[in-house]
Scaffold this motif. Sequence first.
Motif, PDB file in Angstrom:
ATOM      1  N   THR A  80       0.829  -1.205   0.000  1.00  0.00           N
ATOM      2  CA  THR A  80       0.000   0.000   0.000  1.00  0.00           C
ATOM      3  C   THR A  80       0.863   1.254   0.000  1.00  0.00           C
ATOM      4  OG1 THR A  80      -1.832  -1.129   1.075  1.00  0.00           O
ATOM      5  CG2 THR A  80      -1.785   1.268   1.265  1.00  0.00           C
ATOM      6  N   THR A 110      -7.631  -8.012  -4.384  1.00  0.00           N
ATOM      7  CA  THR A 110      -7.219  -8.268  -5.760  1.00  0.00           C
ATOM      8  C   THR A 110      -8.450  -8.299  -6.659  1.00  0.00           C
ATOM      9  OG1 THR A 110      -5.339  -9.549  -4.972  1.00  0.00           O
ATOM     10  CG2 THR A 110      -5.985  -9.877  -7.262  1.00  0.00           C
ATOM     11  N   ASP A 111      -8.392  -7.551  -7.746  1.00  0.00           N
ATOM     12  CA  ASP A 111      -9.527  -7.405  -8.658  1.00  0.00           C
ATOM     13  C   ASP A 111      -9.132  -7.918 -10.044  1.00  0.00           C
ATOM     14  OD1 ASP A 111     -11.546  -6.563 -10.374  1.00  0.00           O
ATOM     15  OD2 ASP A 111     -11.727  -4.585  -9.446  1.00  0.00           O
ATOM     16  N   VAL A 162      -9.017  -5.362 -12.927  1.00  0.00           N
ATOM     17  CA  VAL A 162      -7.870  -4.456 -13.005  1.00  0.00           C
ATOM     18  C   VAL A 162      -6.680  -5.176 -13.642  1.00  0.00           C
ATOM     19  CG1 VAL A 162      -6.299  -2.948 -11.721  1.00  0.00           C
ATOM     20  CG2 VAL A 162      -8.692  -3.136 -11.013  1.00  0.00           C
ATOM     21  N   PRO A 212      -9.653   1.698 -14.256  1.00  0.00           N
ATOM     22  CA  PRO A 212      -9.383   1.694 -12.806  1.00  0.00           C
ATOM     23  C   PRO A 212      -8.622   2.937 -12.357  1.00  0.00           C
ATOM     24  CG  PRO A 212      -8.769  -0.392 -13.820  1.00  0.00           C
ATOM     25  CD  PRO A 212      -9.062   0.563 -14.929  1.00  0.00           C
ATOM     26  N   ASP A 217      -4.429   4.272  -8.018  1.00  0.00           N
ATOM     27  CA  ASP A 217      -3.943   3.430  -6.920  1.00  0.00           C
ATOM     28  C   ASP A 217      -4.215   1.955  -7.194  1.00  0.00           C
ATOM     29  OD1 ASP A 217      -6.710   3.938  -6.538  1.00  0.00           O
ATOM     30  OD2 ASP A 217      -6.552   3.515  -4.403  1.00  0.00           O
ATOM     31  N   ALA A 218      -5.358   1.639  -7.774  1.00  0.00           N
ATOM     32  CA  ALA A 218      -5.664   0.242  -8.117  1.00  0.00           C
ATOM     33  C   ALA A 218      -4.749  -0.244  -9.232  1.00  0.00           C
ATOM     34  CB  ALA A 218      -7.123   0.099  -8.520  1.00  0.00           C
ATOM     35  N   ARG A 219      -4.514   0.613 -10.229  1.00  0.00           N
ATOM     36  CA  ARG A 219      -3.596   0.216 -11.317  1.00  0.00           C
ATOM     37  C   ARG A 219      -2.192  -0.025 -10.785  1.00  0.00           C
ATOM     38  NH1 ARG A 219      -5.988   4.568 -14.622  1.00  0.00           N
ATOM     39  NH2 ARG A 219      -4.059   5.669 -14.276  1.00  0.00           N
ATOM     40  N   ARG A 256      -1.221  -0.830  -7.680  1.00  0.00           N
ATOM     41  CA  ARG A 256      -1.197  -2.027  -6.823  1.00  0.00           C
ATOM     42  C   ARG A 256      -1.225  -3.300  -7.669  1.00  0.00           C
ATOM     43  NH1 ARG A 256      -4.968  -0.599  -3.938  1.00  0.00           N
ATOM     44  NH2 ARG A 256      -6.691  -1.588  -5.021  1.00  0.00           N
ATOM     45  N   HIS A 257      -2.120  -3.338  -8.632  1.00  0.00           N
ATOM     46  CA  HIS A 257      -2.243  -4.538  -9.449  1.00  0.00           C
ATOM     47  C   HIS A 257      -1.076  -4.698 -10.425  1.00  0.00           C
ATOM     48  CE1 HIS A 257      -6.207  -4.423  -7.655  1.00  0.00           C
ATOM     49  NE2 HIS A 257      -6.328  -5.694  -8.017  1.00  0.00           N
TER      50      HIS A 257
END
Length: 156
Positions: A35, A92-93, A96, A116, A119-121, A123-124
Amino acid sequence: MIQNWRHLPAPARPIAAATTAAVTAARAHDPEALTAATAGLAALDPAQTGLILGTSVRLLLERAHPDGLDGDAVRAVLERCVRSAAAWHPATDPHVVLHLLTGALGVLDEDAADVPKPDARARHAALLLADLLGGSPVEEILTAALSEIERTQLND
């Protein structure tokens, strides 16, 4: 190996450093470190970050599938990455990860409404890179991606 990235152009240095930290956190299955690292990555220029991370993913996919990549191979990468990451990171998505894969392969509509958030991009992307890299050093793929970007820009 601690990398200072001084040999890179100034705009690429923070992206390389943040990506290295994020992939290291993903490999360690450390949600808090992931994070923190991906927050820094998401705050950087999205166009430059997307280009570097997308090129890195594409190069890793090409290396793993030298005879070409088909839908079954993309599906296998998606499933493996999501299963592996979801075992320790419940946020986890798959959507994404699929977005990142299609973007890296150049078949993504960036103007789509369901893009997305940064932040989601970030992280993934770290989760995907950690999966694709296996035990290989992240520095090698980032260096290769940046070299390819430089070659492409010089030839355009």
